[in-house]
Design a protein around this motif. Structure first.
Motif, short mmCIF file in Angstrom:
data_model
loop_
_atom_site.label_atom_id
_atom_site.label_comp_id
_atom_site.label_asym_id
_atom_site.label_seq_id
_atom_site.Cartn_x
_atom_site.Cartn_y
_atom_site.Cartn_z
N ALA A 1 -14.78 2.55 -19.75
CA ALA A 1 -14.08 2.12 -18.54
C ALA A 1 -12.86 1.27 -18.88
N ALA A 2 -13.00 0.39 -19.85
CA ALA A 2 -11.90 -0.49 -20.25
C ALA A 2 -10.72 0.32 -20.79
N LEU A 3 -11.02 1.34 -21.58
CA LEU A 3 -9.96 2.19 -22.13
C LEU A 3 -9.33 3.05 -21.05
N ARG A 4 -10.18 3.62 -20.19
CA ARG A 4 -9.72 4.56 -19.18
C ARG A 4 -8.87 3.89 -18.10
N TRP A 5 -9.28 2.70 -17.65
CA TRP A 5 -8.64 2.10 -16.50
C TRP A 5 -7.75 0.91 -16.82
N LEU A 6 -7.94 0.29 -17.99
CA LEU A 6 -7.10 -0.86 -18.35
C LEU A 6 -6.34 -0.65 -19.65
N LEU B 1 -17.41 -10.23 -16.67
CA LEU B 1 -18.81 -9.88 -16.92
C LEU B 1 -19.25 -8.81 -15.93
N ALA B 2 -19.69 -7.67 -16.46
CA ALA B 2 -20.22 -6.57 -15.66
C ALA B 2 -21.74 -6.62 -15.73
N ASP B 3 -22.38 -6.85 -14.61
CA ASP B 3 -23.85 -6.91 -14.59
C ASP B 3 -24.41 -5.50 -14.38
N SER B 4 -24.00 -4.60 -15.25
CA SER B 4 -24.31 -3.18 -15.07
C SER B 4 -25.79 -2.86 -15.17
N ALA B 5 -26.56 -3.71 -15.82
CA ALA B 5 -28.01 -3.47 -15.90
C ALA B 5 -28.66 -3.58 -14.53
N HIS B 6 -27.95 -4.21 -13.59
CA HIS B 6 -28.51 -4.40 -12.25
C HIS B 6 -27.64 -3.76 -11.17
N LEU C 1 -23.02 -0.74 -23.36
CA LEU C 1 -21.76 -1.18 -23.94
C LEU C 1 -20.74 -0.05 -24.00
N GLN C 2 -21.20 1.15 -24.33
CA GLN C 2 -20.27 2.29 -24.42
C GLN C 2 -19.64 2.60 -23.06
N VAL D 1 -12.72 -5.41 -27.41
CA VAL D 1 -12.75 -6.55 -26.49
C VAL D 1 -14.06 -6.60 -25.70
N CYS D 2 -14.92 -5.61 -25.88
CA CYS D 2 -16.17 -5.51 -25.13
C CYS D 2 -17.35 -6.02 -25.96
N GLN D 3 -18.26 -6.72 -25.32
CA GLN D 3 -19.45 -7.25 -25.98
C GLN D 3 -20.65 -7.14 -25.04
N ALA D 4 -21.84 -7.08 -25.65
CA ALA D 4 -23.08 -7.18 -24.87
C ALA D 4 -23.43 -8.65 -24.72
N VAL D 5 -23.96 -9.03 -23.57
CA VAL D 5 -24.32 -10.43 -23.35
C VAL D 5 -25.71 -10.70 -23.93
N PRO D 6 -26.05 -11.97 -24.16
CA PRO D 6 -27.38 -12.32 -24.68
C PRO D 6 -28.49 -11.82 -23.77
N ALA D 7 -29.62 -11.49 -24.37
CA ALA D 7 -30.75 -10.96 -23.61
C ALA D 7 -31.24 -11.94 -22.55
N SER D 8 -30.98 -13.22 -22.75
CA SER D 8 -31.44 -14.24 -21.80
C SER D 8 -30.82 -14.08 -20.42
#
Length: 296
Positions: A274-279, A45-50, A268-269, A285-292
């Motif tokens: 990043a997943a394609l470039r580095w792994l 889980l990447a908490d990229s919003a923060h 998400l993009q 395999v990537c998803q956005a987490v629930p808004a909660s």
């Protein structure tokens, strides 16, 4: 007051290992885990919003850490958790251990002790976020080793964010220029690098994001300087804890089409890139987490 997690399904050996970071930096730790534990499943889980945590308050980082840990336990039934962020480890690992006493937990800290074994000049550089270098946990770690070598510590404000932004298509060029500028600025501020007397011959990358600019950093400090990261030691410690708990997966999981699931609270993009470039992982395999989970 901390409360223990309520009743939850017993942890199983075929359950996934949870990993999280403030953004995409922890993918470097995931890569090391995949190599060390090829039969395991992972939820990242990447908490990229923060992101980045390193420039947020300790209280805020601790809140996010607890919220993400609870989400991964409740919704993904993880059997272990790797806090793939030096700042989050410093802010919350102690309380996480109290709150989740049955969950194998692995945190990160800058690799000062491994660096001691490598240095020949006795001069070690440490690049990390402001949150890490300002933490009490880092102060204790530094105090425990500073009699054995000279440590030059550099807070690298803005660097983790620039690396994070470098995966966003419309910001890539600008972010790369910013990365180059910041790396030059911070390495110059640390002093002379090399293998001669008084020169820094070992450089600790104290943030998981920095591993993804390792080549550029090496070019700046020179080939004689050893760069040290935490991915491999963390992967091996995770393996030891799982083995001790009887949770190591001894065989491939039949019928599991996605042994890796990547989640993000942010763009998400950016995570897909990043997943394609580095792994080398596909966007599926990537998803956005629930808004909660977006707010603490």
């Amino acid at each position: 007051m901390l409360k223990h997690i309520g009743a939850r399904p017993p942890m199983k050996a075929f359950g996934p290992i949870g990993i999280f970071d403030s953004g995409i930096g922890g993918l470097s730790v995931l890569k090391a885990l995949q190599k060390e534990l090829p039969l395991e499943r992972f939820v990242y889980l990447a908490d990229s919003a923060h992101a980045p945590y390193g420039e947020k308050s300790e209280h805020f980082v601790a809140q996010r850490t607890h919220a993400i840990a609870e989400h991964l336990c409740a919704h993904h039934h993880i059997k272990a958790l790797v806090v793939a962020c030096n700042t989050a480890t410093a802010a919350a690992i102690h309380e996480l251990r109290l709150k989740h006493p049955m969950l194998p937990l692995v945190g990160l800290e800058p690799a000062l002790k491994p660096a001691l074994a490598l240095t020949r000049t006795g001069h070690i550089g440490v690049m990390a976020t402001q949150g890490t270098v300002s933490s009490a946990k880092f102060a204790r770690l530094l105090s425990s080793v500073q009699s054995e070598a000279h440590f030059m510590t550099q807070a690298c404000n803005g660097l983790a964010m620039a690396i994070e932004q470098s995966t966003t298509p419309d910001q890539t060029h600008c972010a790369q220029a910013q990365i180059t500028h910041l790396l030059q600025t911070y390495t110059q501020a640390m002093g002379r690098f090399g293998s001669g007397p008084g020169e820094i011959d070992t450089l600790v990358m104290g943030c998981t994001h920095y591993v993804f600019v390792e080549n550029a950093l090496q070019a700046l400090v020179g080939p004689e300087v050893q760069l040290v990261s935490t991915g491999v030691p963390v992967a091996r410690q995770t393996q030891r804890l799982l083995m001790a708990a009887g949770l190591l997966n001894a065989e491939a999981s039949d019928g599991v089409s996605q042994p890796v699931c990547l989640l993000t609270t942010g763009d998400l993009q950016g995570l897909q890139a990043a997943a394609l470039r580095w792994l080398g992982l596909p966007g599926e395999v990537c998803q956005a987490v629930p808004a909660s989970l977006h707010d603490t």
